[in-house]
Motif scaffolding. Structure first.
Motif, PDB file in Angstrom:
ATOM      1  N   ASN A  22      14.651  17.179  48.085  1.00  0.00           N
ATOM      2  CA  ASN A  22      14.622  18.622  48.332  1.00  0.00           C
ATOM      3  C   ASN A  22      14.652  19.435  47.032  1.00  0.00           C
ATOM      4  O   ASN A  22      13.822  19.246  46.164  1.00  0.00           O
ATOM      5  N   ASP A  23      15.623  20.316  46.893  1.00  0.00           N
ATOM      6  CA  ASP A  23      15.614  21.293  45.805  1.00  0.00           C
ATOM      7  C   ASP A  23      15.715  20.662  44.417  1.00  0.00           C
ATOM      8  O   ASP A  23      15.252  21.242  43.436  1.00  0.00           O
ATOM      9  N   GLY A  75      19.725  27.306  46.868  1.00  0.00           N
ATOM     10  CA  GLY A  75      18.764  26.501  47.613  1.00  0.00           C
ATOM     11  C   GLY A  75      17.357  27.069  47.553  1.00  0.00           C
ATOM     12  O   GLY A  75      16.960  27.862  48.404  1.00  0.00           O
ATOM     13  N   ILE A  76      16.602  26.671  46.549  1.00  0.00           N
ATOM     14  CA  ILE A  76      15.217  27.126  46.447  1.00  0.00           C
ATOM     15  C   ILE A  76      14.333  25.937  46.110  1.00  0.00           C
ATOM     16  O   ILE A  76      14.641  25.150  45.219  1.00  0.00           O
ATOM     17  N   SER A  77      13.258  25.773  46.860  1.00  0.00           N
ATOM     18  CA  SER A  77      12.434  24.572  46.759  1.00  0.00           C
ATOM     19  C   SER A  77      11.413  24.680  45.632  1.00  0.00           C
ATOM     20  O   SER A  77      11.098  25.769  45.150  1.00  0.00           O
ATOM     21  N   GLY A  83       9.442  19.515  53.016  1.00  0.00           N
ATOM     22  CA  GLY A  83       9.440  20.645  53.945  1.00  0.00           C
ATOM     23  C   GLY A  83       8.042  20.900  54.458  1.00  0.00           C
ATOM     24  O   GLY A  83       7.212  21.476  53.749  1.00  0.00           O
ATOM     25  N   GLY A  84       7.754  20.450  55.661  1.00  0.00           N
ATOM     26  CA  GLY A  84       6.390  20.502  56.177  1.00  0.00           C
ATOM     27  C   GLY A  84       5.876  21.889  56.466  1.00  0.00           C
ATOM     28  O   GLY A  84       4.773  22.262  56.037  1.00  0.00           O
ATOM     29  N   THR A  85       6.655  22.691  57.200  1.00  0.00           N
ATOM     30  CA  THR A  85       6.169  24.029  57.545  1.00  0.00           C
ATOM     31  C   THR A  85       6.058  24.903  56.287  1.00  0.00           C
ATOM     32  O   THR A  85       5.171  25.751  56.191  1.00  0.00           O
ATOM     33  N   ALA A  86       6.961  24.685  55.318  1.00  0.00           N
ATOM     34  CA  ALA A  86       6.864  25.427  54.055  1.00  0.00           C
ATOM     35  C   ALA A  86       5.576  25.046  53.330  1.00  0.00           C
ATOM     36  O   ALA A  86       4.918  25.895  52.713  1.00  0.00           O
ATOM     37  N   LEU A  87       5.191  23.778  53.405  1.00  0.00           N
ATOM     38  CA  LEU A  87       3.948  23.324  52.774  1.00  0.00           C
ATOM     39  C   LEU A  87       2.741  23.930  53.472  1.00  0.00           C
ATOM     40  O   LEU A  87       1.765  24.315  52.818  1.00  0.00           O
TER      41      LEU A  87
END
Length: 394
Positions: A287-288, A359-361, A368-372
Motif C-alpha cells: 500500500n502506501d 495514508g496517501i497512495s 487499490g483497484g478502483t483507485a487504479l
C-alpha cells in the motif's frame, strides 16, 4: 463578460460528434504503460510475503486482483481517450453532485472492522470480501473538471475581478471539508492543493496566493506548536514525526522500517524480490509504503529512474496542455498531471519521513483497484485531449 463555449449537445452546429479519430500521443501512452508495468512488478514483489501470511498461502492475492484491474483499466483508458473531450463538460456537474453525495453517504456507514473511526470507504455492509471504494478518489477529478469548465467560461471575469475565484474556493472547501470529516487528512491536503493549483492556473489575482502562502505558513506553524488541535490520530502522527525517538515499536514502527528499507538499498539495491523489510516489517508493504520496498530492492538508482518517469509523464502532459485547442482541454490536462505529481511528491515525502505519516497512495504502484481505474480514466482524458492537440506526435 463570460466567454461562451459550444455545448457538445449541439452536434449539428459544432460538428463535435462523439469519437475522435485523431492520433493519440504515443509518447504519453508509452510512459503510462511503462509506469503501470513497473508498478505491477513492484506490487507483486512487495506484496507476496504479506499476501501469503494473510490470505491462506495465496502469494498472488494482491497481484492477481491488481492485474485484473490494470487490464480492465487500460480498456477504460482507451475508450475514454476515443471520446471527444468536449463531452466531459456534460459529465462535470453530474460527477460533482455524485461525488458530494458519496462523500456524505460514506460518513454514515459503519466503520470497517480494521479501521475504526475512519470513514473513507464506501462498501456494502454484511458482505464478506465486499469491494471498497474511496469517494475521495472521484473528488480529485471532479474538482479538476469543475474548475476547467467554469474557468473556461469565466476566464475574463477571473482575471479582471478580484473576488471572482470564490466559486472554485467554495467547491474546494466543501470537498475538503467532507474528506476531513472522514479522518482523511492527507486527502484533505491534496484536494486543497488541487484547488489552489487550479485557481492559480485559471488566472486568479496573484496577490491572493501571497496572502494564501502567509496563511498556510501560519496554520502549519500552529499545527506544529499545538498538534492537539487536529483529530487525535492526526495529532499523534505530527507528534511522532517531530519526535524521532518516540514509540519505535509502536507509532513510528512503519516509518522506521521504511527508513531501514531505504537505507539498506544503497545505490543499486539488494535485488528485485530480495527485500527483507517486506517480510512483515513494513506494515502492508503493498500500500502506501511500497516506495520503501522499491528503494530497498532497486536502490537509489532505481528509485530515481521511477521518479524521472513520473517527471517525464508530467512534462509530456504539460506539453499536451500547452498545445490544446482550447482552455478547457489545457486546464483539464494540467489539473490531472499536476495532481498526480503532487500525490507522488506527498507519498515519497511520507515514506522518507520528510512529511508526517499519512495514508496517501503512490499512483500506479500502491494496491487499490478502483483507485487504479479512476487514475487510468483520468489519463484517458489526457489522451483524448492529445488527439486534438497540436503537440508533435511521436
Amino acid at each position: 463578460m463570460a466567454e461562451k463555449t459550444k455545448s457538445p449537445l449541439k452536434k449539428k452546429k459544432s460538428g463535435l460528434g462523439l469519437f475522435n479519430t485523431g492520433a493519440v500521443d504515443l509518447y504519453f501512452l508509452i510512459l503510462v504503460l511503462i509506469l503501470l508495468a513497473v508498478g505491477l512488478v513492484m506490487l507483486f514483489s512487495a506484496s507476496y510475503p504479506y499476501a501469503y501470511y494473510n490470505n491462506d498461502g495465496d502469494s498472488l492475492y494482491y497481484f492477481r486482483k491488481q492485474l485484473m484491474f490494470a487490464v480492465s483499466g487500460i480498456v477504460i483508458m482507451m475508450i475514454v481517450s476515443k471520446v471527444k473531450y468536449g463531452w466531459f463538460k456534460v459529465l462535470t456537474y453530474p460527477l460533482l453532485i455524485l461525488t458530494v453525495i458519496l462523500l456524505v453517504v460514506v460518513l454514515f456507514l459503519p466503520d470497517l472492522p480494521d479501521t475504526p473511526g475512519f470513514k473513507r470507504w464506501l462498501y456494502i455492509p454484511g458482505m464478506a470480501g465486499s469491494p471498497t471504494f474511496q469517494p475521495s478518489e472521484l473528488a480529485k477529478i471532479a474538482l479538476v473538471m469543475f474548475c476547467a469548465v467554469k474557468m473556461e467560461q469565466n476566464h475574463k471575469k477571473l482575471v479582471e475581478k478580484p473576488f471572482a475565484f470564490w466559486p472554485y474556493a467554495l467547491v474546494t472547501l466543501i470537498l475538503a471539508g467532507l474528506i476531513y470529516l472522514e479522518n482523511h487528512v492527507s486527502g484533505t491536503v491534496l484536494i486543497l492543493m488541487i484547488g489552489i493549483v487550479m485557481m492559480y492556473l485559471g488566472g486568479t489575482k496573484r496577490y491572493w496566493f501571497v496572502l494564501g502562502i502567509v496563511a498556510i505558513v501560519a496554520v502549519v506553524a500552529l499545527v506544529l506548536i499545538k498538534p492537539d488541535i487536529l483529530p487525535e490520530h492526526a495529532a499523534q502522527r505530527i507528534t511522532l514525526w517531530l519526535d524521532k525517538e518516540a514509540e519505535p515499536t509502536k507509532g513510528r514502527w512503519q516509518t522506521n522500517q521504511s527508513l531501514y528499507a531505504i537505507s539498506s538499498g544503497g545505490l543499486f539495491g539488494v535485488g528485485l524480490g530480495q527485500s527483507k523489510q517486506k517480510h512483515l516489517y513494513v506494515s502492508e508493504p503493498q500500500n502506501d509504503f511500497i516506495f520503501s520496498i522499491v528503494c530497498e530492492e532497486l536502490g537509489l538508482f532505481g528509485a530515481c529512474v521511477i521518479i524521472i518517469l513520473f517527471v517525464l509523464l508530467i512534462a509530456r502532459g504539460v506539453a499536451i496542455a500547452l498545445k490544446a485547442k482550447d482552455r478547457f482541454g489545457s486546464l483539464l490536462v494540467l489539473g490531472v498531471v499536476f495532481h498526480i505529481g503532487m500525490q507522488v511528491a506527498l507519498n515519497i515525502g511520507v515514506v522518507t519521513d520528510f512529511l508526517p505519516n499519512t495514508g496517501i497512495s503512490l499512483p500506479f504502484f500502491s494496491y487499490g483497484g478502483t483507485a487504479l481505474w479512476v487514475l487510468l480514466a483520468e489519463l484517458g482524458m489526457v489522451l483524448s485531449v492529445s488527439r486534438s492537440s497540436s503537440v508533435k506526435k511521436v
